[in-house]
Design an enzyme around this catalytic site. Structure first.
Site, PDB file in Angstrom:
ATOM      1  N   SER A 178      -9.402   2.044   3.311  1.00  0.00           N
ATOM      2  CA  SER A 178      -8.433   2.709   2.400  1.00  0.00           C
ATOM      3  C   SER A 178      -7.497   2.092   1.853  1.00  0.00           C
ATOM      4  O   SER A 178      -6.656   2.278   0.853  1.00  0.00           O
ATOM      5  CB  SER A 178      -7.658   3.715   3.097  1.00  0.00           C
ATOM      6  OG  SER A 178      -6.974   3.318   4.218  1.00  0.00           O
ATOM      7  N   SER A 182      -9.662  -0.083   7.262  1.00  0.00           N
ATOM      8  CA  SER A 182      -9.127   0.163   6.039  1.00  0.00           C
ATOM      9  C   SER A 182      -8.491  -1.181   5.416  1.00  0.00           C
ATOM     10  O   SER A 182      -8.331  -1.320   4.274  1.00  0.00           O
ATOM     11  CB  SER A 182      -8.043   1.224   6.250  1.00  0.00           C
ATOM     12  OG  SER A 182      -8.528   2.231   6.171  1.00  0.00           O
ATOM     13  N   LYS A 218       0.720  -1.141   0.173  1.00  0.00           N
ATOM     14  CA  LYS A 218       0.045  -0.014   0.213  1.00  0.00           C
ATOM     15  C   LYS A 218       0.788   1.317  -0.068  1.00  0.00           C
ATOM     16  O   LYS A 218       1.952   1.341   0.709  1.00  0.00           O
ATOM     17  CB  LYS A 218      -0.961  -0.019   1.201  1.00  0.00           C
ATOM     18  CG  LYS A 218      -1.854   1.050   1.546  1.00  0.00           C
ATOM     19  CD  LYS A 218      -2.852   1.028   2.626  1.00  0.00           C
ATOM     20  CE  LYS A 218      -3.708   2.172   2.403  1.00  0.00           C
ATOM     21  NZ  LYS A 218      -4.683   1.746   3.684  1.00  0.00           N
TER      22      LYS A 218
END
Length: 463
Positions: A159, A183, A83
């Site tokens: 996210s 997330s 990420k």
């Protein structure tokens, strides 16, 4: 749209077996995965950077180790993604923002990234995040919208939406994401994969998150076994993280029995509201747990929604992030973030203390709950993925992303381990069950999740 070839459908454990036998090479798997990224990523938009050259070199080195029968561990040669909130040495970490200059030194890896390199994983590149990871869907002014591989008109969640979408589409076997309020678990549920938020401190974080002790780092994958393998690699003490925990014994998933386990089921924590079909789907999992020997009891948890306290802590962190870039920064960031900060701009130091008090009280209540129950089961999400490009579902009465994620952020406040595991489909879209354990109960949560996964037989792909 989700498309997996035979190779790209293999998990980390399967890959290790076939690498060891010589039946398959990390070079082949990496090449096919990179080809798939080239073909599918333009539609899904899960990647911000694809490192084809370095991934190829990593795969060649891994192949040499496997030929010598000296692999570095369970992830040697396994394609993974990072990420784009986590530092990667020699590569930019842009955090979904146009405020960050890519042309600067990038000398360090975050702890999880460093450990993946040390373990011989093949890092394919960086995957998308909303700006600074601030919300529960994945879009940003710099990267655009990340879409759900099951239906490109739907959100991947966030996210860690780039992580989940890449894994679900077969563009990565595993991904390391972050979870400050759901997330990891939100996009895992929406994309039909496994996502695990470990106990706070089990996976070290550096640099420290602006969202403080709400933020966790953890794995996403297509199976509990794969997620456990990545957790073992990225866990353990790092001197750069003052809250990092010491290394623990590797996760053991060998037992499928849940004899004597005490499970509490709460359909709504006392304040959530579910799509009835989603709730029915989650309830249908309870027979699996009881069939494995567990005692399952539906309880009336009757918690008060801790959202105010969460907002104080979360949006105070978000405001600090934006303010650090000086005057004029707001003109360059996600307009939705600017609007959210304007709604949450008047918190005082007293509010912060009061929010911390709410957090501690919730932690106390959950600690008492786990004296009577080994794990708590809830829906992962109250509904299926909604339209891509929106921050909240159509018709929502509240503009904040917390309005549609009631079962995730409470367990960031309490720092408990929590996992999302797929449990079927509603309207052709994945749904998930969430399993929550006491702090430091990561082994238990993963073992329960693995037993469920191996014995779950319900939920067709297209109902």
């Amino acid at each position: 749209m989700r498309q997996n070839s035979t190779l790209r459908g293999l998990g980390a454990t399967d890959l290790q077996v076939r690498y060891s036998s010589g039946d398959l090479s990390p070079i082949d798997v990496t090449a096919e995965t990179l080809d798939a990224i080239e073909g599918l990523n333009p539609s899904i938009n899960a990647f911000t950077q694809v490192w084809a050259d370095s991934a190829g070199r990593d795969a060649e080195l891994s192949a040499q180790r496997h030929r010598r029968r000296t692999p570095l561990g369970p992830l040697d040669g396994v394609p993974v993604t990072i990420k784009d909130l986590l530092l990667t040495a020699g590569r930019p970490t842009l955090r979904g923002s146009e405020l960050i200059n890519p042309d600067q030194p990038w000398p360090e890896d975050s702890p999880a990234v460093a450990r993946l390199r040390e373990a011989g994983a093949v890092i394919l590149g960086k995957v998308t995040t909303p700006e600074f990871g601030w919300k529960g869907v994945t879009d940003s002014p710099s990267c655009g919208i990340t879409r759900n591989p099951w239906n490109l008109e739907r959100t991947s969640g966030g996210s860690s939406g780039g992580s989940a979408a890449a894994v679900a589409a077969g563009l990565s076997v595993l991904s390391v994401g972050t979870d400050g309020g759901g997330s990891i678990r939100i996009p895992a549920a929406f994309c039909g994969i496994v996502g695990f938020k470990p106990t706070y401190g089990r996976v070290p974080i550096y640099p420290a998150s602006p969202f403080g002790t709400l933020a966790h780092v953890g794995p996403l994958g297509r199976s509990v076994a794969d997620v456990a393998a990545m957790l073992d690699v990225i866990s353990g003490f790092d001197v750069r993280d003052w809250s990092a925990l010491d290394a623990t014994e590797p996760i053991d998933l060998s037992s499928e029995s849940l004899d004597g386990l005490r499970i509490a089921f709460s359909p709504n924590l006392g304040f959530g509201t579910n799509n009835p079909d989603v709730e029915r789907g989650v309830r249908s999992t309870l027979d699996v747990f009881s069939g494995l020997g567990a005692t399952v009891e539906e309880i009336d948890l009757s918690l008060e929604d801790p959202v105010w306290a969460y907002h104080v802590l979360w949006f105070s962190g978000a405001a600090v992030v934006v303010a650090a870039y000086g005057d004029g920064a707001e003109a360059k960031v996600d307009p939705s973030l600017v609007q959210a900060l304007s709604r949450h701009s008047n918190y005082s130091a007293g509010d912060y203390i009061d929010a911390t008090t709410v957090r501690m009280d919730l932690g106390r209540k959950m600690g008492l709950l786990h004296q009577d129950y080994d794990v708590l089961i809830t829906p992962a999400m109250p509904d299926v993925a909604f339209a891509a490009g929106l921050d909240v579902p159509p018709g929502s009465r509240d503009p904040d992303w917390t309005s549609w994620t009631p079962y995730t952020y409470p367990f960031n406040l309490t720092q408990q381990p929590a996992i999302t595991v797929p449990c079927g489909f509603v309207d052709g879209l994945p749904i998930g069950v969430q399993i929550v354990g006491p702090r430091h109960g990561d082994q238990r949560v993963l073992q329960v999740a693995s037993a469920f996964e191996k014995n779950w037989g319900g939920g067709s792909e297209r109902e």
